[in-house]
Enzyme design. Structure first.
Site, short mmCIF file in Angstrom:
data_model
loop_
_atom_site.label_atom_id
_atom_site.label_comp_id
_atom_site.label_asym_id
_atom_site.label_seq_id
_atom_site.Cartn_x
_atom_site.Cartn_y
_atom_site.Cartn_z
N ASP A 405 0.82 -1.21 0.00
CA ASP A 405 0.00 0.00 0.00
C ASP A 405 0.86 1.26 0.00
O ASP A 405 1.94 1.30 0.59
CB ASP A 405 -0.90 -0.02 1.24
CG ASP A 405 -1.84 1.16 1.31
OD1 ASP A 405 -2.71 1.25 0.43
OD2 ASP A 405 -1.70 1.97 2.24
N GLU A 458 0.94 -0.45 -5.09
CA GLU A 458 -0.01 0.62 -5.33
C GLU A 458 0.83 1.89 -5.47
O GLU A 458 1.23 2.50 -4.49
CB GLU A 458 -1.00 0.76 -4.17
CG GLU A 458 -2.08 1.79 -4.48
CD GLU A 458 -2.60 2.53 -3.27
OE1 GLU A 458 -3.66 3.17 -3.38
OE2 GLU A 458 -1.93 2.51 -2.22
#
Length: 727
Positions: A405, A458
């Protein structure tokens, strides 16, 4: 140091090595045993074959001592303790055992190279010299003292002080009699003299939030996925089908009979893998399952980097869920958050009274967007902690991948910061060189230790080579989320069709860079929260047009170069945005229009997996060809995908206008019959049934730079896939 001074330090909870005072020590004529047991009224030493020996009170605060004549080391004994409430306990003395960490462990911890850190730090059931108990170890280099407290010692920080193992900064203690399920924390006296009660950073389990204690938990699951792991080790994910169903476990389905509670891991294992298999997805991606105190963070503010959240059960329950996915041929990707952590007092923040895991300088150590703390990637022990966390999920929990993330926030020191709010790197630049080094190490180690595992980033910037191998100068990720494709595509489709002609480039621009990385095309949870509406709500027009546009989006997405990711509820064309305290709107399956979207997603996945043209050359230009790229007035594009084999070709024709196009000529590579493999306007999907009756006849009439062509019917707000007859 004089003994009375050492005892004073012990009582003041400032002794770095309580084993030097407590336990059994040789003396002339025998062995002296000392024990520190506040709240005790009497203590006796119990040895096999001898009479119990009473220890005298040597200090008013609870230090007991006594000499055992004619005894010698090593001494095997237990302490019988009478407490103020009249209860009596008999247990082995924690201070009768040697350190459980060896010199090699300590050396690797100092160097930040212990790839099995999670096996030596934390809490682990052990049998030592025939005694069952738990070995506790924690990294707290600036602490003056550390005690382990828990259910077994009334959370009394005086009872079980730990020993410091030297310049590695590790504190350790073996506590006999502690078993699985015991709750515990570390009582840490920092260098500033303040005592802080801390959860174990390397705990494998935790209490159900909002409680915050760590829990002793072993691994008792009997895995049944050996064949799956063998197949995964030989996998080449970038050149294979990869279609991902993204899930938040707490809100996928609720139990309406029990106060609408979330399902347990084992209840999910009974339902979710079968559902994902039926829809044809190859993988499931779970929003962070790592323990987190605030449910509203969806798991993205982690405090337990080695522990599955207790909201759904035990670590073994989670292992059973992963095993159930593997039994149905479905891979499991976990969202993992090494970019930042919350500042909750019980967790990592200023763990030993200093900025241990984070930076001292808030310009480096505090994230302005989330008011969270940023890991110090330049500190070897912190990197080791994060690497060990990643490997725990890949090896200990058999995860098939990690989606990392917020990588963009890690790569740049000035991320979301204004002038003067950030510190340049050693070269004066904005790149976070330490984070870059960490990410490269993470990917190199993960690919070596878990062959075939997917590590996806990401990452939303133009950082080059995110999915390029580290030996070629890249970051080493297997995949990068294509945020640009997502923003452009949704930006185009959320406009009224009459205006789309002015934004045609938003539809085609992704192919300019489509082969620069190994991409995942994400329609994730982030696009259906915070007032953004559901995917269906984003689409213009009446409900029929919204559903038609959504079906067209999915067929375009599944044919576009890159892998696919769809958040739960999207397969049902959910009409409201995601609510993490709610559930997928399962009642929509009773509506034929929404059931039709689900049927389309199922058919897309099965057709995608069966057609190598859609995945074999995903990241290579030879796997794609534009046929019609510039018909902006008709809101139409046509492209073909190629597998490299004769006849393995799929043509995707998209009409993003509400007007059907009859007799629309497109170029094709071969004459003869082409099968209408899929039509999003088919009646079974809730469409109007406009199409080509299942077949298109190509003739030797050149068009669009190809030797053959055919006149096709493009349905309104629809997509058709064509393949060669027999292909």
């Amino acid at each position: 140091m004089l003994l009375r001074n050492e005892i004073a330090l012990l009582v003041e909870r400032a002794h770095p090595d309580p084993h030097r005072v407590l336990g059994a020590h040789a003396k002339r004529g025998g062995v002296i045993v000392r024990a520190y047991l506040p709240e005790a009224t009497g203590v006796r030493v119990i040895r096999p074959g001898t009479e119990p020996a009473r220890l005298r009170r040597a200090h008013a605060d609870g230090v007991f001592a006594g000499t055992l004549r004619a005894a010698s080391l090593p001494l095997r004994y237990e302490l019988e303790t009478t407490w103020r409430d009249g209860s009596v306990t008999v247990e082995a003395d924690p201070y009768a055992f040697l350190p459980l960490l060896g010199e090699l462990d300590l050396h690797l911890l100092r160097e930040g190279r212990h790839e099995r850190l999670q096996t030596v730090l934390g809490a682990h059931r052990r049998v030592v010299d025939g005694v069952d108990g738990v070995g506790f170890a924690v990294w707290a280099p600036s602490a003056l003292s550390v005690s382990v407290v828990g259910d077994w010692n009334a959370w009394d920080g005086r009872r079980h002080p730990m020993r410091n193992l030297g310049d590695a900064g590790v504190w350790e203690l073996f506590v006999p009699g502690v078993a699985d399920g015991a709750r515990y924390k570390f009582d840490v006296r920092g260098g500033d003299g303040v005592v802080r009660l801390r959860a174990d950073p390397v705990a494998t389990a935790a209490e159900h939030p909002p409680a915050t204690a760590s829990v002793v938990a072993g691994d008792h699951h009997e895995w049944r996925d050996h064949d799956w792991l063998e197949r995964r080790a030989a996998a080449r994910p970038w050149a294979e089908p990869l279609s991902i169903y993204e899930v938040h476990l707490g809100s996928w389905r609720r139990n309406p009979l029990e106060d609408n509670r979330p399902l347990t891991y084992r209840e999910l294992a009974d339902e979710l893998p079968a559902y994902v298999e039926d829809l044809g997805f190859t993988h499931v991606e779970l929003l962070p399952v790592m323990e987190h105190p605030f449910g509203g963070s969806w798991g993205y503010q982690v405090t337990g980097y080695f522990a599955p959240t207790a909201r759904h059960g035990t670590p073994d329950d989670f292992r059973a869920l992963v095993d159930a996915f593997h039994a149905r041929g479905i891979g499991v990707i976990l969202d993992w958050v090494p970019a930042h952590f919350p500042s909750d007092e019980f967790a990592l923040a200023r763990f030993d009274g200093t900025a241990l895991y984070e930076h001292e300088d808030p310009r480096l150590g505090r994230h302005p967007d989330w008011d969270t703390l940023i890991f110090n990637y330049g500190r070897t022990e912190v990197r080791n902690f994060l690497l060990a966390s990643a490997l725990t999920w890949l090896e200990g929990f058999h995860a098939d991948g990690l989606r990392v993330d917020a990588v963009a926030s890690m790569l740049y020191r000035d991320y979301s910061r204004q002038e003067g709010e950030w510190v340049p790197n050693v070269h004066g630049g904005r790149e976070n060189l330490e984070a870059v080094s960490f990410l490269r190490e993470l990917n190199a180690v993960a690919h070596r230790r878990a062959p075939g595992a997917i590590i996806a980033a990401e990452e939303s910037t133009a950082w080059p080579g995110v999915s390029r191998p580290t030996e070629q100068g890249g970051l080493g990720f297997g995949f990068k989320w294509n945020m640009g494709w997502m923003h452009d595509t949704l930006g185009y489709l959320t406009r009224d069709p009459v205006h789309r002609r002015h934004h045609h480039d938003e539809l085609t621009f992704s192919l300019v860079y489509a082969f620069s990385e190994h991409f995942v095309l994400p329609l994730s949870h982030d696009e259906v929260v915070h007032g953004k509406g559901s995917l269906l709500q984003k689409m213009p027009g009446d409900r029929w047009q919204q559903l038609a546009t959504l079906r067209a989006l999915y067929a375009y997405m599944w044919a576009h170069p890159g892998k696919q990711l769809l958040f739960m509820g999207g397969e049902l064309a959910q009409a409201r945005e995601w609510d993490h305290d709610g559930s997928v709107d399962w009642h929509l399956r009773d509506d034929p229009a929404h059931e039709g979207v689900q049927a389309l997603v199922r058919d897309l996945n099965h057709a995608y997996r069966a057609e190598p043209a859609l995945w074999r050359h995903d990241a290579e230009p030879e796997g794609f060809r534009w046929v019609v790229v510039d018909d902006r007035d008709a809101n139409t594009i046509v492209f073909s995908r190629h597998a490299g084999d004769p006849g393995r070709e799929l043509v995707c024709a998209c009409n993003f206008s509400p007007v059907p196009r009859s007799g629309y000529r497109i170029g094709l590579s071969r004459p003869g019959r082409w099968r209408e493999r899929l039509n999003t306007d088919a009646a079974r999907y809730g469409g109007s049934g406009i199409g080509n009756a299942g077949v298109v006849e190509a003739v030797a009439e050149p068009s669009h730079g190809l030797p053959c062509s055919a006149e096709v019917t493009l349905p309104p707000l629809g997509v058709v896939w064509l393949t060669m007859e027999g292909g």
